[in-house]
Structure formats: C-alpha cells, structure tokens
Design an enzyme around this catalytic site. Structure first.
Site, PDB file in Angstrom:
ATOM      1  N   ASN A  45     -18.065  16.674 -83.559  1.00 15.27           N
ATOM      2  CA  ASN A  45     -18.540  17.121 -84.864  1.00 15.27           C
ATOM      3  C   ASN A  45     -17.657  18.273 -85.322  1.00 15.27           C
ATOM      4  O   ASN A  45     -17.364  19.182 -84.538  1.00 15.27           O
ATOM      5  CB  ASN A  45     -20.001  17.572 -84.769  1.00 15.27           C
ATOM      6  CG  ASN A  45     -20.930  16.440 -84.386  1.00 15.27           C
ATOM      7  OD1 ASN A  45     -20.694  15.293 -84.736  1.00 15.27           O
ATOM      8  ND2 ASN A  45     -21.985  16.759 -83.651  1.00 15.27           N
TER       9      ASN A  45
ATOM     10  N   HIS B 163     -17.241  26.241 -81.370  1.00 13.57           N
ATOM     11  CA  HIS B 163     -16.234  26.216 -80.308  1.00 13.57           C
ATOM     12  C   HIS B 163     -16.008  24.734 -80.060  1.00 13.57           C
ATOM     13  O   HIS B 163     -16.967  24.013 -79.734  1.00 13.57           O
ATOM     14  CB  HIS B 163     -16.763  26.934 -79.059  1.00 13.57           C
ATOM     15  CG  HIS B 163     -15.827  26.986 -77.890  1.00 13.57           C
ATOM     16  ND1 HIS B 163     -15.473  28.164 -77.241  1.00 13.57           N
ATOM     17  CD2 HIS B 163     -15.168  25.998 -77.229  1.00 13.57           C
ATOM     18  CE1 HIS B 163     -14.652  27.902 -76.242  1.00 13.57           C
ATOM     19  NE2 HIS B 163     -14.458  26.577 -76.205  1.00 13.57           N
TER      20      HIS B 163
ATOM     21  N   HIS C  48     -15.800  21.105 -79.135  1.00 12.67           N
ATOM     22  CA  HIS C  48     -16.401  20.400 -77.999  1.00 12.67           C
ATOM     23  C   HIS C  48     -16.458  18.915 -78.291  1.00 12.67           C
ATOM     24  O   HIS C  48     -16.678  18.499 -79.435  1.00 12.67           O
ATOM     25  CB  HIS C  48     -17.803  20.929 -77.678  1.00 12.67           C
ATOM     26  CG  HIS C  48     -18.733  21.006 -78.853  1.00 12.67           C
ATOM     27  ND1 HIS C  48     -18.666  22.016 -79.781  1.00 12.67           N
ATOM     28  CD2 HIS C  48     -19.744  20.193 -79.251  1.00 12.67           C
ATOM     29  CE1 HIS C  48     -19.601  21.828 -80.696  1.00 12.67           C
ATOM     30  NE2 HIS C  48     -20.272  20.720 -80.405  1.00 12.67           N
TER      31      HIS C  48
ATOM     32  N   HIS D 178     -18.651  15.663 -77.411  1.00 16.05           N
ATOM     33  CA  HIS D 178     -19.864  15.096 -76.820  1.00 16.05           C
ATOM     34  C   HIS D 178     -19.448  13.798 -76.118  1.00 16.05           C
ATOM     35  O   HIS D 178     -18.775  12.961 -76.725  1.00 16.05           O
ATOM     36  CB  HIS D 178     -20.887  14.727 -77.893  1.00 16.05           C
ATOM     37  CG  HIS D 178     -21.436  15.891 -78.659  1.00 16.05           C
ATOM     38  ND1 HIS D 178     -22.683  16.429 -78.411  1.00 16.05           N
ATOM     39  CD2 HIS D 178     -20.931  16.609 -79.685  1.00 16.05           C
ATOM     40  CE1 HIS D 178     -22.912  17.428 -79.257  1.00 16.05           C
ATOM     41  NE2 HIS D 178     -21.872  17.550 -80.043  1.00 16.05           N
TER      42      HIS D 178
HETATM   43  P1  5GP Z   1     -22.754  20.338 -82.293  1.00 18.33           P
HETATM   44  O1  5GP Z   1     -23.905  20.067 -83.215  1.00 18.33           O
HETATM   45  O2  5GP Z   1     -22.154  21.705 -82.525  1.00 18.33           O
HETATM   46  O3  5GP Z   1     -21.728  19.246 -82.275  1.00 18.33           O
HETATM   47  O4  5GP Z   1     -23.364  20.306 -80.844  1.00 18.33           O
HETATM   48  C1  5GP Z   1     -23.745  21.421 -80.133  1.00 18.33           C
HETATM   49  C2  5GP Z   1     -24.441  20.931 -78.885  1.00 18.33           C
HETATM   50  O5  5GP Z   1     -24.532  22.022 -77.998  1.00 18.33           O
HETATM   51  C3  5GP Z   1     -25.861  20.400 -79.119  1.00 18.33           C
HETATM   52  O6  5GP Z   1     -25.933  19.053 -78.650  1.00 18.33           O
HETATM   53  C4  5GP Z   1     -26.734  21.345 -78.303  1.00 18.33           C
HETATM   54  O7  5GP Z   1     -27.805  20.689 -77.670  1.00 18.33           O
HETATM   55  C5  5GP Z   1     -25.754  21.937 -77.308  1.00 18.33           C
HETATM   56  N1  5GP Z   1     -26.057  23.297 -76.890  1.00 18.33           N
HETATM   57  C6  5GP Z   1     -26.342  24.345 -77.705  1.00 18.33           C
HETATM   58  N2  5GP Z   1     -26.547  25.458 -76.982  1.00 18.33           N
HETATM   59  C7  5GP Z   1     -26.365  25.108 -75.672  1.00 18.33           C
HETATM   60  C8  5GP Z   1     -26.431  25.845 -74.454  1.00 18.33           C
HETATM   61  O8  5GP Z   1     -26.679  27.057 -74.401  1.00 18.33           O
HETATM   62  N3  5GP Z   1     -26.188  25.149 -73.310  1.00 18.33           N
HETATM   63  C9  5GP Z   1     -25.892  23.814 -73.327  1.00 18.33           C
HETATM   64  N4  5GP Z   1     -25.672  23.236 -72.128  1.00 18.33           N
HETATM   65  N5  5GP Z   1     -25.818  23.094 -74.457  1.00 18.33           N
HETATM   66  C10 5GP Z   1     -26.054  23.742 -75.624  1.00 18.33           C
HETATM   67 ZN    ZN Z   2     -15.777  30.118 -77.908  1.00 17.37          ZN
END
Ligand code: 5GP
Ligand code: ZN
Length: 122
Positions: free
Chosen positions: A91, A102, A104, A106
């Site tokens: 995303n 940051h 990432h 999935h």
């Molecule tokens: P995004 O929406 O930014 O693509 O996804 C962020 C992901 O990070 C989400 O799926 C959320 O569940 C995960 N996430 C957010 N905070 C934490 C955390 O403190 N630890 C872990 N392991 N996952 C996190």
């Molecule tokens: Zn970072």
C-alpha cells in the site's frame, strides 16, 4: 531510523514483534492484525516512507526483498504450486491505503475457503 516510526522501532528491537526473519537489510514479522491465515510484513531496516520515494538506485535491495518475500511466504505456510500462492501488497500513500509510513510488503496467503465463490447458476 526515523523518530516515532513504529516499524523503525520494530526493526531496531525497541518494540516487540513476532519476527520470522532478519538480515542486515530487512526484517519480517507477523502482522499484529492478520487479514489472512498467513500475514507477514517485510520491511527494509532503513526508513523509506513508501514506494513513492523509491529511486533507480534502490532497485538492487528492492529486488532482493521481492525474492525474499517469495521464500518467506512458502516457509511460513503459504501453499506452493499453481493452486496455492500468495499476495504481495505494498500500500502506497493515503489513497493507496497506507497507514504506517515505513515501506512494507504485506505477504498474505494460506487457505481462504470463505473466498471460494459458488458456481454461477445455470
Ligand atoms: P498499511 O495499511 O500501512 O499497508 O499496513 C500497516 C499494517 O501494519 C497493518 O496491517 C497493521 O495491522 C500492521 N501493524 C500496525 N502496527 C503494528 C505493530 O505495532 N506491530 C505489528 N506486528 N503490526 C502492526
Ligand atoms: Zn521507519
């Protein structure tokens, strides 16, 4: 390392996470709120906000991460073969659904029988 970035803190060990892999450049750990039977997050250790910030010189380590994603997927429960597989999702930005700034990936997979569609009516 960026101040107040939770994924930088997970990478450095300041915040806990269920890590499944770590090397000099990246870390992989279980998503805290899994959206599939297998849901890992793969991040670079260096703080890069998103794919929107990637430059040509980032291609080598990004390419290594994609190859690593495939290995981690199958080592952590994704089903190999044509009928198995996984999703690799990055995303990017708010309109792209990104919540943690940051970069990432999935890694999502595992059997998801509830997604099987019923056969269309004849
Ligand atoms: P995004 O929406 O930014 O693509 O996804 C962020 C992901 O990070 C989400 O799926 C959320 O569940 C995960 N996430 C957010 N905070 C934490 C955390 O403190 N630890 C872990 N392991 N996952 C996190
Ligand atoms: Zn970072």
């Amino acid at each position: 390392m960026s101040d107040n970035c939770i994924f930088c803190k997970i990478a450095s060990g300041e915040l806990p996470a269920k890590k499944v892999y770590e090397d000099d450049d990246c870390v992989a750990f279980h998503d805290i709120n899994p959206a599939a039977p297998v849901h890992l997050l793969l991040i670079p250790k260096k703080h890069v906000c998103s794919l929107a910030d990637i430059k040509d010189e980032d291609a080598p380590w990004l390419g290594r991460m994609v190859v690593l994603a495939q290995k981690l997927a199958f080592e952590n429960g994704c089903t190999p073969g044509h009928d198995g597989g996984f999703r690799l999702v990055a995303n990017t930005g708010r309109e792209g659904g990104q919540e943690v700034d940051h970069l990432h990936f999935h890694i999502l997979g595992g059997p998801r029988p509830w997604q099987k569609r019923a056969a269309p009516a004849a």
